[in-house]
Design an enzyme around this catalytic site. Structure first.
Site, PDB file in Angstrom:
ATOM      1  N   PHE A 132       0.850  -1.189   0.000  1.00 49.52           N
ATOM      2  CA  PHE A 132       0.000   0.000   0.000  1.00 49.52           C
ATOM      3  C   PHE A 132       0.880   1.232   0.000  1.00 49.52           C
ATOM      4  O   PHE A 132       1.748   1.388   0.861  1.00 49.52           O
ATOM      5  CB  PHE A 132      -0.923   0.035   1.225  1.00 49.52           C
ATOM      6  CG  PHE A 132      -1.822   1.239   1.223  1.00 49.52           C
ATOM      7  CD1 PHE A 132      -2.984   1.240   0.465  1.00 49.52           C
ATOM      8  CD2 PHE A 132      -1.504   2.376   1.939  1.00 49.52           C
ATOM      9  CE1 PHE A 132      -3.814   2.361   0.423  1.00 49.52           C
ATOM     10  CE2 PHE A 132      -2.323   3.503   1.901  1.00 49.52           C
ATOM     11  CZ  PHE A 132      -3.477   3.493   1.149  1.00 49.52           C
ATOM     12  N   ASP A 218       9.294   2.758   1.214  1.00 51.24           N
ATOM     13  CA  ASP A 218       8.151   3.488   1.745  1.00 51.24           C
ATOM     14  C   ASP A 218       8.142   3.238   3.249  1.00 51.24           C
ATOM     15  O   ASP A 218       7.678   2.207   3.722  1.00 51.24           O
ATOM     16  CB  ASP A 218       6.871   2.974   1.073  1.00 51.24           C
ATOM     17  CG  ASP A 218       5.617   3.652   1.635  1.00 51.24           C
ATOM     18  OD1 ASP A 218       5.718   4.344   2.662  1.00 51.24           O
ATOM     19  OD2 ASP A 218       4.537   3.462   1.035  1.00 51.24           O
ATOM     20  N   LYS A 247       3.485  10.223   8.356  1.00 48.35           N
ATOM     21  CA  LYS A 247       2.845   9.791   9.606  1.00 48.35           C
ATOM     22  C   LYS A 247       3.554  10.277  10.875  1.00 48.35           C
ATOM     23  O   LYS A 247       3.421  11.436  11.242  1.00 48.35           O
ATOM     24  CB  LYS A 247       2.702   8.267   9.599  1.00 48.35           C
ATOM     25  CG  LYS A 247       1.622   7.790   8.610  1.00 48.35           C
ATOM     26  CD  LYS A 247       1.126   6.413   8.939  1.00 48.35           C
ATOM     27  CE  LYS A 247       0.200   5.830   7.901  1.00 48.35           C
ATOM     28  NZ  LYS A 247      -1.210   5.956   8.197  1.00 48.35           N
TER      29      LYS A 247
END
Ligand code: PLP
Length: 392
Positions: A132, A218, A247
């Site tokens: 993702f 990522d 995040k």
């Protein structure tokens, strides 16, 4: 209770039936005065918990000092943040591009490796099945989950997907010599919290070197300390070429970063972001990094993660979990067939604990790095009781 105005929010999320109004540390309160232990932590973004005094002070001071200046001008918080990040990450002489989210950081990665690859005849980016990378178009195209991509096809076709952990499949995908990069999450978050084998990550590094491709990671969900290192891939002692962060870096404010060695950097005019690295989110991110260092939170992340996994494995009712997975404080608990992770999360909610799902069969915990052993015990009890209720 339905919140006035809620109906005007586009329903892109299936929301839990709770309205949160206040938080402190790992504790949040709803609009009816009930309290919950927050093991969602802003889906991994709330590295220091709710309203950490150092975070609040830094944001308050920055907001009182200057407004957004745009990236046409340098500001001290951004420069200091870039230098701090450059000092913490293992990359050699890195440069940082600041943005606002994980998807935006990944868009930057994709664009950067394509810029590097296209003149070399390398137009493909290899990503993992089940991965993702975000909801914007290129990040979505990179995402190895067909149901998320298909409603938006035709979509960029320069991604080649390989099964995670399969060295032979990766060799085959690199063989044609048209790959600019391999791009992966060292711990696959949304795909079910799947930590990739450390030996596999080392193989990926070696294969990228052998085939002349870049290795981009990522680290949006797993990075900035969430797995006990500044980069989760450092567990494998691997240094990537390009990194995406977001995040936890902003501690709750929108903040993303693309980090790459100086020779790979974008040139002026090739990439931009109006809000990226503004004084307030930069000051917030600096407070996050400083607090993690000052309070030894990387060690706490590692210790509390181990405790959490051990206690869940010990206390979950027999037969309710298939696997306990994770690194540091990115953890997934795969429920047994016949149990829906969503039902477990709802049962936890009624017991005063917030958790999320990662796919249909995995309950996920991404709590703040400040979590204590007593809070771990509380979360484990809520999970075990919820598993017992749903299984019965
Ligand atoms: N990459 C990874 C690994 C993620 O887990 C996420 C979000 O969950 C993203 C990218 C997208 O981040 P954002 O929602 O900030 O765009």
């Amino acid at each position: 209770m339905t919140l006035p105005g809620e109906a005007s929010v586009m329903t892109t999320y299936a929301r839990y039936p709770v309205t949160l109004v206040r938080g402190e540390g790992l504790r949040v309160w709803d609009d009816e005065g009930r309290t919950y232990l927050d093991m969602v932590g802003g889906l991994g973004a709330l590295s220091l918990g709710h309203c950490h005094p150092d975070f609040v002070r830094a944001v308050d001071r920055a907001a009182r000092t200057i407004g957004l200046t745009s990236n046409l001008f340098a500001t001290p918080p951004q420069a200091k943040l870039a230098a701090t990040l450059a000092g913490l990450l293992p990359l050699e002489d890195p440069r940082v591009f600041f943005c606002n989210s994980g998807a935006e950081a990944n868009e930057g990665v994709i664009k950067l490796v394509r810029k590097w690859g296209l003149p070399r005849g390398r137009h493909v980016i290899i990503t993992l099945e089940g991965s993702f990378h975000g909801r914007t178009m290129a990040a979505l195209a990179a995402t190895g989950q067909p149901p998320k991509r298909e409603p938006f096809e035709p979509i960029h076709d320069w991604f080649r997907y390989v099964p995670p952990g399969d060295v032979e499949a990766l060799k085959g995908a690199l063989e044609p010599g048209d790959a600019a990069a391999v791009f992966l999450e060292p711990v696959m978050g949304e795909g079910g919290v799947i930590p990739l084998d450390l030996g596999y990550l080392r193989e990926v590094r070696a294969l990228c070197d052998e085939h002349g491709a870049l290795f981009a990671v990522d680290e949006v969900q797993a990075g900035t300390g969430r797995c006990g290192h500044w980069l989760s891939i450092s567990s494998a002692d691997v240094v990537p070429d390009v990194v995406a962060l977001a995040k936890a870096l902003g501690g709750g404010l929108p903040m993303g970063a693309l980090v790459a060695p100086a020779p790979l950097s974008f040139a002026p005019g090739e990439h931009a972001s109006t809000f990226g690295g503004g004084p307030v989110p930069s000051a917030a991110a600096l407070a996050v990094l400083d607090t993690i260092e000052r309070d030894g939170l990387l060690a706490n992340v590692a210790a509390m993660g181990e405790l959490l996994r051990a206690e869940v494995a010990r206390l979950a009712p027999a037969g309710t979990l298939v696997e306990v997975r994770g690194r540091g404080l990115l953890n997934g608990f795969q429920v047994a067939p016949g149990i829906a992770a969503h039902d477990v999360v709802m049962a936890m909610l009624s017991r005063g604990a917030l958790a999320s799902t990662a796919g249909p069969d995995t309950v996920r915990f991404t709590p703040p790095y400040t979590i204590t052993a007593a809070e771990v015990d509380e979360a484990v009890k809520a999970l075990s009781d919820a598993l017992g209720e749903v299984a019965s």
